[in-house]
Design a protein around this motif. Structure first.
Motif, PDB file in Angstrom:
ATOM      1  N   LYS A   1       7.508   0.303  13.753  1.00  0.00           N
ATOM      2  CA  LYS A   1       7.023   0.964  12.414  1.00  0.00           C
ATOM      3  C   LYS A   1       7.909   0.730  11.267  1.00  0.00           C
ATOM      4  O   LYS A   1       9.018   0.675  11.267  1.00  0.00           O
TER       5      LYS A   1
ATOM      6  N   LEU B   1       1.442  -4.411   9.629  1.00  0.00           N
ATOM      7  CA  LEU B   1       1.835  -3.161   9.313  1.00  0.00           C
ATOM      8  C   LEU B   1       1.355  -2.167  10.204  1.00  0.00           C
ATOM      9  O   LEU B   1       1.325  -0.978  10.144  1.00  0.00           O
TER      10      LEU B   1
ATOM     11  N   GLU C   1      -3.137   7.379   0.797  1.00  0.00           N
ATOM     12  CA  GLU C   1      -3.371   8.620   0.632  1.00  0.00           C
ATOM     13  C   GLU C   1      -3.557   9.031  -1.024  1.00  0.00           C
ATOM     14  O   GLU C   1      -2.848   8.233  -1.741  1.00  0.00           O
TER      15      GLU C   1
ATOM     16  N   GLN D   1      16.718  10.157   4.951  1.00  0.00           N
ATOM     17  CA  GLN D   1      16.020  10.636   6.060  1.00  0.00           C
ATOM     18  C   GLN D   1      14.637  10.155   6.284  1.00  0.00           C
ATOM     19  O   GLN D   1      14.246  10.149   7.531  1.00  0.00           O
ATOM     20  N   PRO D   2      13.850   9.361   5.418  1.00  0.00           N
ATOM     21  CA  PRO D   2      12.679   8.960   5.743  1.00  0.00           C
ATOM     22  C   PRO D   2      12.770   7.756   6.826  1.00  0.00           C
ATOM     23  O   PRO D   2      11.965   7.441   7.738  1.00  0.00           O
TER      24      PRO D   2
ATOM     25  N   GLY E   1       3.249  12.295  -0.013  1.00  0.00           N
ATOM     26  CA  GLY E   1       2.681  13.536   0.333  1.00  0.00           C
ATOM     27  C   GLY E   1       1.472  14.134  -0.391  1.00  0.00           C
ATOM     28  O   GLY E   1       1.204  15.389  -0.735  1.00  0.00           O
ATOM     29  N   GLN E   2       0.631  12.997  -0.679  1.00  0.00           N
ATOM     30  CA  GLN E   2      -0.608  13.656  -1.393  1.00  0.00           C
ATOM     31  C   GLN E   2      -1.840  13.630  -0.351  1.00  0.00           C
ATOM     32  O   GLN E   2      -1.592  13.420   0.895  1.00  0.00           O
TER      33      GLN E   2
ATOM     34  N   ASN F   1       7.429   9.344   1.785  1.00  0.00           N
ATOM     35  CA  ASN F   1       6.009   9.586   1.769  1.00  0.00           C
ATOM     36  C   ASN F   1       5.617  10.193   0.317  1.00  0.00           C
ATOM     37  O   ASN F   1       6.336  11.023  -0.174  1.00  0.00           O
TER      38      ASN F   1
ATOM     39  N   GLY G   1       0.886  -1.212   0.067  1.00  0.00           N
ATOM     40  CA  GLY G   1      -0.017   0.055   0.091  1.00  0.00           C
ATOM     41  C   GLY G   1       0.880   1.246   0.085  1.00  0.00           C
ATOM     42  O   GLY G   1       0.145   2.340  -0.568  1.00  0.00           O
ATOM     43  N   LYS G   2       1.915   1.335   0.685  1.00  0.00           N
ATOM     44  CA  LYS G   2       2.863   2.593   0.514  1.00  0.00           C
ATOM     45  C   LYS G   2       4.241   2.298   0.722  1.00  0.00           C
ATOM     46  O   LYS G   2       5.143   3.233   0.591  1.00  0.00           O
ATOM     47  N   TYR G   3       4.712   0.962   0.793  1.00  0.00           N
ATOM     48  CA  TYR G   3       6.195   0.885   0.910  1.00  0.00           C
ATOM     49  C   TYR G   3       6.752   0.354  -0.388  1.00  0.00           C
ATOM     50  O   TYR G   3       6.232   0.100  -1.208  1.00  0.00           O
TER      51      TYR G   3
ATOM     52  N   TYR H   1       9.249   2.420   7.856  1.00  0.00           N
ATOM     53  CA  TYR H   1       9.082   3.726   7.358  1.00  0.00           C
ATOM     54  C   TYR H   1       9.276   3.886   5.970  1.00  0.00           C
ATOM     55  O   TYR H   1       9.804   2.794   5.462  1.00  0.00           O
TER      56      TYR H   1
END
Lengths: 374, 407
Positions: B274, B268, B300, B73-74, B281-282, B279, B34-36, B276
């Motif tokens: 967590k 998750l 998002e 950084q993330p 950013g939406q 992102n 989903g986002k990773y 990381y």
């Protein structure tokens, strides 16, 4: 030189109009009020500045600024962690704490020596009570090409109920010059309502503020601009895009709800990106038995119940059998099984325990304060 | 300033069995959950285990991965001393060379590791979905006074012959290593995660490099050499979720397991561990009046007006009214137009599925995560034309014209 940066710096006032939303600023400033599912109000102005290449921004805070400082950090999310300029948070000087900033002039006066040391030619002043995706590049271009001393931004809007005794409207001549600034206008219908954003030459701002402070004047609009409209060439700049003004609890609720209307999200977020602090939440999980209609949800939510016409911030949970309708649930709100909540605004970390029924109305939503359990 | 342990992540894998998904990016950069991206798992594990110095060894299609890692950084890996470094092969005075094998990749970066003067080096794989506390693994390594430890998982005896197996005594001391043996003597499969004492690793890498007949591989060369010399070698038991997502069906499966109500997948939603990621950013996801969402995970920036069932939508996916998405993994920026049917498949990033198109189909017996059968795949940037069909066995990496059928 590659012209990626504009010749302007930004000054954002974090606490203006705090008095209009006492519930929401109990533990924060206007600038850090959560809005639109995953943002704080300041994100809009700050991102707009960053997107215009303004990389030197001061945020002037007066009180309750812990949540804002936590949110902004070193400004990394807005790409404002810079060696030169970057993000600069300005709290009141300790020795001045007896005398809080009472107006914009006071606040700017406290940063005069900093302003004097900067190199940018122009200063953009802005409050943080409006969520707007604003093109500051265009504004600066308009200011420069018109040769104005000050350019002030307005839009055509009715005066919000909550701001009846705290607003500025303007009269404009055919050349777009401001001929009159009215304080606390009470007329009905759409007016030329100031958005409290200004572009001004840095040198003249220093001069004007210094002069006003010496004479004990505190309000930038009333005491400086309005009195000098013959002397100063003040130009009006109309903003025609999407603007969400927060002026009381009802407008806070209404403006969140307006984001659900078709086209709103595209209008507010369709332009340059709006940045915010990252929380590293997982995507939102819709479990078996969930029903979600016409809603905005941020990441990190877990939905097992029913959500309709609502805005859910990051990390909210709606458990089995719970019904959430026409609500704004700020981050980490938990709605336990079989609750029935309608027209409710929950602040951060609110816990609504099993089987509770809470109903407000569209004109008077129920508000539950931060960290409270119902 | 010496570091106690630094991590080296092997991320050079081409992932050729993921073909359509890895045309333009290395396997560790493949999106998941989903986002990773897959590499978020070893990186997050490192930072959650207090490892603050990580080398990522890349050589295949490094562009996306380089950009994704950036300054680290993330993952909180932007450090003054240490942090994350992407290490591609480079030209040396003695000539340049691609990484010839897993061991050679580390060998070529001996000077990188020496800068941090670590006592231990953990070697990780960049293409596994797993949450693991490497500090616990290190504690085990120190307790056993080991020179080499390997993380192992118990696998069913019936499948043991597919793995590299560690034969151990009752103290977890390794006595034998069997690479995909016909007659397994153990069911402890190597996860390809090793902790070495750096002085030992350096010695054996140098020796391995000097051997012209070596394949420069940890499993084939270095580990057998350690055994030959009777080094202190131990097997660390790991029993959490672990998946090597080397194939389309295992990648689909690992995603579907996240949605499994019986929690067979990786968790998750763990505030204490967590994962990381960089992102997108939406803004928030927008769920419309006509949407129906059942047992799914949505990220998002998505806009859903159709039906989404047992599926994972990455940031910015659009599902128009009347479109149906079922048992599908749909990666970021993909648009599914009205009336399209997207089922039992993986759709990569920025795909356009036009009106009335069909991608994949549910198997006759319905959804079966354990035995997925055929999983259709659409590569990134592909346009699937109006009314076109991408069959359940198909893997497409170029546009499918209006009305065309690909099986």
């Amino acid at each position: 030189m590659v012209n990626s940066n504009v010749n302007a710096l930004g000054v954002i006032f974090a606490n203006t109009y705090d008095n209009l939303v006492p519930e929401l600023v109990a533990e924060r400033s206007m600038a850090s009020i959560p809005f639109g599912g995953r943002y704080r109000l300041i994100d809009f102005t700050l991102s707009s500045m960053a997107n215009a290449g303004i990389d030197n921004v001061s945020v002037i805070v007066r009180k309750n600024y812990h949540s804002l400082m936590d949110h902004l950090g070193a400004g990394r999310e807005w790409d404002l962690t810079r060696k030169h300029g970057g993000l600069n948070i300005v709290p009141p000087f300790a020795e001045r704490s007896v005398k809080m900033y009472s107006g914009r002039v006071d606040a700017i006066e406290s940063i005069l020596s900093w302003l004097e040391a900067q190199k940018e030619r122009y200063v953009i002043l802005s409050d943080s009570y409006i969520a707007v995706n604003f093109d500051f590049g265009k504004l600066i271009d308009a200011h420069v090409s018109s040769g104005a001393d000050v350019t002030m931004v307005y839009n055509r809007a009715p005066i919000p109920e909550g701001a009846r005794s705290d607003n500025y409207t303007i009269r404009i001549d055919e050349d777009g010059r401001v001929t009159e600034i009215l304080s606390n206008d009470y007329r009905l219908g759409e007016q030329n309502l100031s958005m409290n954003m200004y572009v001004i030459d840095r040198e003249s701002l220093i001069h004007l503020v210094h002069d006003a402070a010496v004479r004990g004047l505190v309000y930038f609009e009333r005491d400086i601009l309005a009195r000098n409209l013959k002397l100063l060439n003040v130009k009006a700049y109309e903003f025609k895009g999407y603007a969400a003004r927060i002026s009381d609890m009802k407008s806070y609720f209404d403006e969140n709800m307006r984001l659900l209307e078709p086209g709103s999200m595209e209008a507010l977020f369709g332009g340059a990106p709006i940045y915010t602090k990252i929380r590293d939440d997982n995507p939102t999980r819709y479990l078996e038995g969930s029903t979600v209609k016409n809603s905005l949800l941020a990441d990190g939510c877990v939905i097992e119940g029913t959500v309709e016409n609502s805005v859910l911030f990051r990390g909210c949970q709606v458990k089995k059998g719970a019904v959430v309708k026409n609500c704004v649930l700020m981050q980490d709100t938990v709605v336990e099984p079989d609750c029935d909540v309608e027209y409710v605004v929950t602040d951060k970390n609110v816990h609504i325990t099993e089987g509770k029924k809470l109903t407000g109305t569209d004109t008077f939503p129920v508000f539950i304060a931060k960290n409270h359990s119902v | 300033m010496a570091k106690e342990m630094i991590a080296m992540i092997l991320a050079g894998g081409q992932g050729s069995r993921l073909y359509a998904l890895t045309q333009k990016l290395a396997k560790p950069a493949v999106p998941f959950g989903g986002k990773y991206r897959i590499i978020d798992f070893p990186l997050s594990n490192c930072v959650n285990s207090d490892i603050d110095t990580v080398g990522i060894l890349t050589q295949y299609q490094p562009l996306v991965l380089n950009e994704y890692i950036g300054n680290g950084q993330p993952w909180d890996l932007d450090r003054l001393h240490g942090g994350v470094h992407v290490l591609p092969p480079y030209q040396q005075a003695s000539g340049s060379d691609w990484y010839k094998g897993t061991a050679n990749a580390i060998y070529q970066n001996i000077s990188f590791i020496d800068r941090y003067d670590p006592k231990y080096v953990i070697v990780l794989s960049g293409d596994q979905i797993c949450k693991q506390d490497y500090s616990d693994f290190l504690r085990f390594h120190k307790e056993k006074d080991a020179e080499f430890s390997v993380a192992v998982m118990e696998v069913p005896w019936s499948e043991a012959s597919r793995f590299g197996l560690m034969v151990t005594d009752e103290n977890d001391k390794i006595s034998e290593f069997q690479e995909k043996p016909k007659n397994p003597k153990s069911n402890l499969a190597s996860m390809g995660i090793y902790i070495f004492n750096w002085d030992i690793l350096k010695k054996y890498l140098t020796e391995d490099e000097a051997d012209p007949n070596s394949e420069n591989d940890f499993g084939k060369n270095v580990i057998p050499n350690l055994l030959r010399d009777g080094r202190r070698m131990y097997a660390y038991h790991f029993s959490g979720y672990w998946k090597d997502v080397g194939t389309i069906s295992s990648l689909w499966q690992a995603n579907m397991e996240v949605l499994d109500p019986s929690h067979s997948g990786i968790n998750l939603f763990d505030e204490n561990w967590k994962i990381y990621s960089r992102n997108s950013g939406q803004p928030c996801q927008r769920i419309g009046n006509d949407a129906t969402i059942v047992n799914s995970m949505i990220s998002e920036g998505c806009r859903v007006d159709g039906t989404v069932n047992n599926s994972i939508l990455f940031p910015g996916v659009v599902v128009e009214k009347g479109a149906t998405v079922e048992a599908a993994v749909v990666m970021g920026g993909t648009v599914i137009k009205a009336g399209a049917s997207v089922k039992h498949c993986i759709v990569a990033e920025n795909v356009m599925i036009e009106e009335g198109a069909t991608v994949g189909a549910m198997p006759e017996g319905g959804l079966n995560i354990a035995e997925p059968g055929d999983v259709a795949t659409v590569g990134s940037g592909v346009v699937v034309g109006k009314g076109a069909t991408v069959g359940p066995k198909a893997m497409v990496s170029s546009d499918v014209k209006d009305g065309e059928e690909q099986w």
